[in-house]
Scaffold this active site. Structure first.
Site, PDB file in Angstrom:
ATOM      1  CD  GLN A  83      87.191  55.706  45.438  1.00 47.27           C
ATOM      2  OE1 GLN A  83      86.487  56.645  45.812  1.00 47.27           O
ATOM      3  NE2 GLN A  83      88.508  55.830  45.294  1.00 47.27           N
ATOM      4  CG  HIS A 148      86.913  61.231  45.946  1.00 47.21           C
ATOM      5  ND1 HIS A 148      87.695  62.354  45.784  1.00 47.21           N
ATOM      6  CD2 HIS A 148      87.786  60.175  45.920  1.00 47.21           C
ATOM      7  CE1 HIS A 148      88.970  61.997  45.658  1.00 47.21           C
ATOM      8  NE2 HIS A 148      89.038  60.661  45.741  1.00 47.21           N
ATOM      9  CD  GLU A 241      92.022  67.992  56.637  1.00 44.77           C
ATOM     10  OE1 GLU A 241      92.730  68.769  55.990  1.00 44.77           O
ATOM     11  OE2 GLU A 241      90.804  68.215  56.901  1.00 44.77           O
ATOM     12  CE1 TYR A 251      85.869  71.813  60.673  1.00 49.28           C
ATOM     13  CE2 TYR A 251      83.818  72.283  59.519  1.00 49.28           C
ATOM     14  CZ  TYR A 251      84.538  72.193  60.700  1.00 49.28           C
ATOM     15  OH  TYR A 251      83.938  72.484  61.903  1.00 49.28           O
ATOM     16  CE1 TYR A 262      96.434  59.988  46.066  1.00 45.96           C
ATOM     17  CE2 TYR A 262      94.800  61.107  44.720  1.00 45.96           C
ATOM     18  CZ  TYR A 262      95.135  60.416  45.869  1.00 45.96           C
ATOM     19  OH  TYR A 262      94.189  60.160  46.817  1.00 45.96           O
TER      20      TYR A 262
END
Length: 372
Positions: A83, A148, A241, A251, A262
């Site tokens: 990513q 991420h 979210e 949070y 997963y």
């Protein structure tokens, strides 16, 4: 006798006619295609077009009538694995004078680990080069093997830059104030640390941190109605979210989540959906759309969109339109589902239209307006 149009002309006419479409209550115009996994865009002033990042590391300019430029030189080397790659592009608030262009990107090390970095360069007058690029922020330690990164940025109009950072798929780090994983950080516009950040004077905590307990933020925007910072982030399997990150608040990830692993099993660290000392999201999805870039509509051109929040969806391959009442989501619908393309970014242009990037091998730049 009127000559019959040539085959190239016919092809050009067909391409033009297919560039406009009506779908899901919106008019869609394809401005550019064959973009290799575009990630972000921002608008240049005075009708000079926009800058677009491509994940593999290219920064390009697109302008109506001129199309797509060659890659702009001077962009830092990016770690384009998994990513990772070139992420967000944001013009400095004083761009007219400074010509500063801010970029976020994945930066690797010699141990095949990476983290998110942020810096800026000066866009040359001919818009072909970023000059004197300077990295002012690095996510430390570097922990990602390809997952991420986060990377979204937003200026608040009060002299600060916010950066959203993923936890690099290392869940516990989101709760560790000594690390920059799973955090929203707040810097001054020169890259220095504001002295009123919540953890500046806490021993062992990173002074850049604004909020923590985030998983993989993919959207960041200032709500023009009240100046609040809004954040969209990926949950695991379920639990995407929307949060409003506030100074020093937790949070929840991975202690509190509305999702599961997963594998179908519980997140190992999770203590429930609501955990004391953590904040609940403004909105969440039990089934993850894989939400991405986000933008509040605040222009005057289309009153029916005024005050709505638009968010891209990667897994669902749609544009999510949310109706808001203050900080509450009161309505939700999907746009562009029939195009079956991953939506990576959405922005409101200075002309009042919505602009969307699709994250595909032959990604598109779309211009949207209401069909009514």
């Amino acid at each position: 006798m009127t000559p019959f149009p040539s085959r190239p002309l016919i092809a050009a006419l067909l391409l033009f006619s297919s560039s406009l479409a009506w779908a899901s209550g919106v008019k869609v115009e394809v401005l550019q295609n064959k973009l290799e996994h575009p990630w972000s865009l921002d608008f240049l002033p005075e009708g000079q077009g926009m800058l677009i990042t491509l994940r593999d590391g290219d920064l390009r300019r697109w302008q109506a009538g001129a199309g797509l430029s060659e890659p702009i030189s001077g962009v830092p080397e990016v770690w384009a694995h998994g990513q990772g790659g070139l992420f967000d592009v944001v013009l400095a608030p004083d761009f007219t004078n400074s010509r500063r262009v801010w970029l976020s990107f994945a930066e690797g090390n010699s141990e095949s680990r990476a983290g998110t970095a942020v810096g800026y360069g000066r866009l040359s007058e001919d818009m072909k080069k970023l000059e004197d690029f300077k990295v002012v922020f690095r996510q430390m330690p570097k922990l990602s093997t390809g997952n991420h990164f986060g990377g979204r940025m937003a200026f608040d109009g009060k002299g600060h830059l916010f950066i959203a950072l993923g936890e690099n798929n290392e869940r516990p780090t989101a709760q560790e104030l000594s690390k920059l994983q799973g955090k929203v950080v707040r810097l001054n516009e020169d890259g220095s640390v504001p002295q009123d950040n919540p953890f500046v004077h806490q021993q062992g905590a990173r002074p850049e941190i604004w909020s923590y307990g985030h998983r993989n933020p993919q959207g960041l925007a200032i709500n023009p109605a009240n100046g609040e910072l809004w954040l969209s982030e990926h949950g695991p399997r379920g639990g995407d979210e929307i949060n409003i990150p506030q100074a020093g608040k937790n949070y929840g990830w991975p202690l509190a989540t509305w999702g599961i692993n997963y594998s179908g099993l519980k997140i190992p660290e999770a203590k429930g959906t609501e955990v004391e000392g953590t904040e609940q999201p403004v909105h969440y999805w039990k089934v993850s759309p894989a939400i991405s870039g986000m933008a509040f509509y605040h222009a005057d051109k289309f009153p029916e969109w005024q005050g709505k929040l638009f968010i891209g969806a990667l897994k669902e391959k749609s544009l999510i339109e949310l109706t808001l009442s203050g900080d509450k989501v009161t309505g939700e619908r999907r746009l562009l589902e029939e195009r079956k393309q991953r939506i990576r970014d959405v922005r409101v242009g200075p002309d009042g239209y919505l602009y969307v990037l699709t994250d595909e091998t032959h990604g598109e730049l779309l211009k949207l307006s209401p069909s009514a």
